[in-house]
Design an enzyme around this catalytic site. Structure first.
Site, short mmCIF file in Angstrom:
data_model
loop_
_atom_site.label_atom_id
_atom_site.label_comp_id
_atom_site.label_asym_id
_atom_site.label_seq_id
_atom_site.Cartn_x
_atom_site.Cartn_y
_atom_site.Cartn_z
CG ASP A 290 -1.96 -1.00 1.28
OD1 ASP A 290 -1.96 -1.86 0.39
OD2 ASP A 290 -2.80 -0.94 2.19
CG ASP A 291 0.25 3.88 2.35
OD1 ASP A 291 -0.94 3.60 2.04
OD2 ASP A 291 0.63 4.03 3.51
CG HIS A 341 -4.43 2.71 -0.32
ND1 HIS A 341 -5.29 2.08 0.55
CD2 HIS A 341 -3.41 3.18 0.47
CE1 HIS A 341 -4.80 2.16 1.79
NE2 HIS A 341 -3.68 2.84 1.77
CG HIS A 345 -3.68 7.17 3.28
ND1 HIS A 345 -3.90 7.00 4.64
CD2 HIS A 345 -3.20 5.98 2.84
CE1 HIS A 345 -3.55 5.78 4.98
NE2 HIS A 345 -3.13 5.13 3.92
CE1 TYR A 382 -4.35 6.35 8.60
CE2 TYR A 382 -6.26 7.14 7.38
CZ TYR A 382 -4.98 7.34 7.85
OH TYR A 382 -4.32 8.51 7.56
CG HIS A 435 2.35 0.14 4.35
ND1 HIS A 435 2.18 -0.73 5.40
CD2 HIS A 435 1.17 0.78 4.19
CE1 HIS A 435 0.95 -0.60 5.87
NE2 HIS A 435 0.31 0.31 5.15
ZN ZN Z 1 -2.44 3.19 3.43
#
Ligand code: ZN
Length: 485
Positions: A290-291, A341, A345, A382, A435
């Site tokens: 992710d991210d 995603h 965020h 989250y 991540h």
């Molecule tokens: Zn994230």
């Protein structure tokens, strides 16, 4: 031996002793450095820094989630230490203030949230408007929004102030006020909310004003409550260049006639690779990242995946996608799956429907523009979701993908811990959360893949894993949990 000779001998003795000391100091210093470099190399081996779409700018998203607060901050670095410091110190101050507010308000039992977003607007290849907007909820029911703009020239390492364009004289202030009032008159609703005295006061110091500039307009910004009632929110007002041209000093003029950078050409559709049917009795896990994409970590992760013939799923942030399109392309070309995603965020369980839809839409479009197809799944930031989000995800046909193994990489940032956490919690059919923004995650990956491979696992995309498990529909989908012994 006369006194002079003896003194000379003594002096050279002292000198030799000192040189030896210095020499020893330097060599021991070098040794430490060399050792550190050796360790660093293990982590940073073969990592390439991917060029950002905005040359000279590097974007990093930092997120945190504790029981008192959660935040997502898009933080920017440039190749100039001075510019980076100016921007980073503003970001750091905002973050510190937020954490202190969050801790004070923790007694109310509410989780405070901070979402700091960045809009990057190039004026030329070297001049950028960086528009940071910050939305904070600490305690009160309504959040507070603020805006901060930096106009930078990365070639000359300088930050532009409004006085670089418009001289700060009383006449110019009056003239600018008139132009602003005229412009406001075109938006009756906004005009009614603006308090004129506060507006005039906000022009007291040009260098404290928030502004950006394009070929067509000088755009002014005011924080929530700065010149109007709170319901107006952050105010943005575009003054057409024709109207302010006479205020701009002659020599500054050339800045406004710069060529705008060319948008990259459209890319062809990157087809999803043919996938062999999975063995019903096989052992499979889905690795998820992710991210990102992140300019160095993603590169390292991709190299490791290739080495182990592993396929993974990347849940990307639209804002990172915008900065690193070449990584998005590479991820698709190497046969991995791409998921959404959100763009920035936020905690989607705390925002309204239109914001949810905007976050999903923006990232969907950004990915589509690069690989010619839409993401195949959605992971909520989250892990926060509610009925409203499920409805929106259904509208966009994005299955909600959760996880059953949390590497806790964002918390430990330690390769050994990450590896231990994954290996002790993984079972057949697990979805593993990592991540691709932490060096430690990239460093842990070879060991994780080696061990799981030895245990007979193959690494497949989330879609493949869900198909194989017979999981259909919007979900949320979690993957298999290890039964406690
Ligand atoms: Zn994230």
């Amino acid at each position: 031996m006369n006194t002079t000779t003896r003194r000379r001998l003594l002096m050279s003795g002292v000198l030799i002793f000192m040189l030896t000391l210095i020499g020893f100091y330097i060599s021991s210093g070098y040794r430490t450095d060399a050792k550190m470099n050796e360790e660093d190399e293990i982590v940073t081996e073969q990592i390439e820094t991917t060029e950002s779409k905005y040359p000279g700018l590097h974007l990093e998203t930092v997120t945190a989630s504790t029981d008192k607060y959660i935040y997502a901050i898009h933080s920017l670095k440039t190749d100039s230490p001075d510019l980076t410091n100016t921007i980073q110190s503003w970001i750091e101050d905002s973050k510190k203030q937020f954490i202190s507010d969050a801790e004070k308000n923790a007694v109310l039992g509410r989780t405070a949230t901070l979402n700091m977003n960045l809009k990057t607007k190039p004026i030329s290849d070297t001049i950028y408007n960086l528009i940071f907007s910050k939305h904070e909820m600490t305690g009160g029911a309504n959040g507070v929004s603020d805006i901060k703009v930096f106009t930078i020239n990365i070639e000359e390492d300088r930050l532009y102030l409004l006085t670089d364009f418009i001289e700060e004289t009383d006449e110019n202030k009056e003239e600018l006020t008139q132009i602003i009032l005229e412009q406001l008159a075109e938006d009756k609703e906004l005009q009614a909310k603006v308090i004129e005295d506060e507006l005039v006061e906000s022009l007291a110091s040009f260098d404290d004003m928030k502004w950006s500039i394009t070929e067509e307009a000088l755009i002014l910004y005011w924080n929530e409550y700065e010149i109007a009632a709170g319901e107006a929110g952050v105010i943005q007002l575009a003054l057409p260049i024709e109207k302010i041209q006479h205020l701009i000093s002659d020599k500054k003029h050339k800045l406004l006639t710069l060529e705008f950078p060319v948008e990259p050409e459209e890319t062809d559709v990157i087809e999803r690779p043919e996938q062999e049917p999975l063995d019903p009795d096989g052992k499979y896990v889905a690795l998820t990242f992710d991210d990102g994409p992140h300019q160095t970590v993603t590169d390292s992760v991709l190299n490791t995946l290739k080495e182990y013939d592993a396929k993974a799923t990347f849940f990307m942030l639209g804002i990172q996608v915008d900065y690193y399109p070449s990584l998005v392309q590479r991820i698709a070309e190497e046969g991995h799956e791409i998921g959404n995603h959100t763009n920035t965020h936020p905690d989607l369980s705390k925002v309204d429907t239109s914001r949810i839809s905007k976050e999903l839409e923006t990232t969907n479009q950004r990915i589509f523009e690069i690989i010619g197809r839409y993401p195949t799944g959605f992971r909520p930031p989250y892990g926060a979701y509610n009925d409203n989000l499920v409805t929106q995800a259904t509208n966009y046909n994005l299955p909600i993908i959760m996880w059953s193994v949390d590497s806790l990489d964002w918390k430990t940032k330690n390769a050994t811990s990450i590896s231990h956490e994954i290996l002790s919690m993984t079972t057949n059919g697990s979805i593993i959360l990592m991540h691709d923004i932490h060096d430690a995650t990239a460093a842990a990956l070879p060991n994780v893949l080696k061990n799981l491979k030895n245990q007979g696992y193959s690494f497949v995309t989330v879609s493949q894993l869900l198909d194989w498990r017979g999981d259909t529909g919007i979900g949320p989908h979690f993957g298999s949990y290890k039964q406690s012994e």
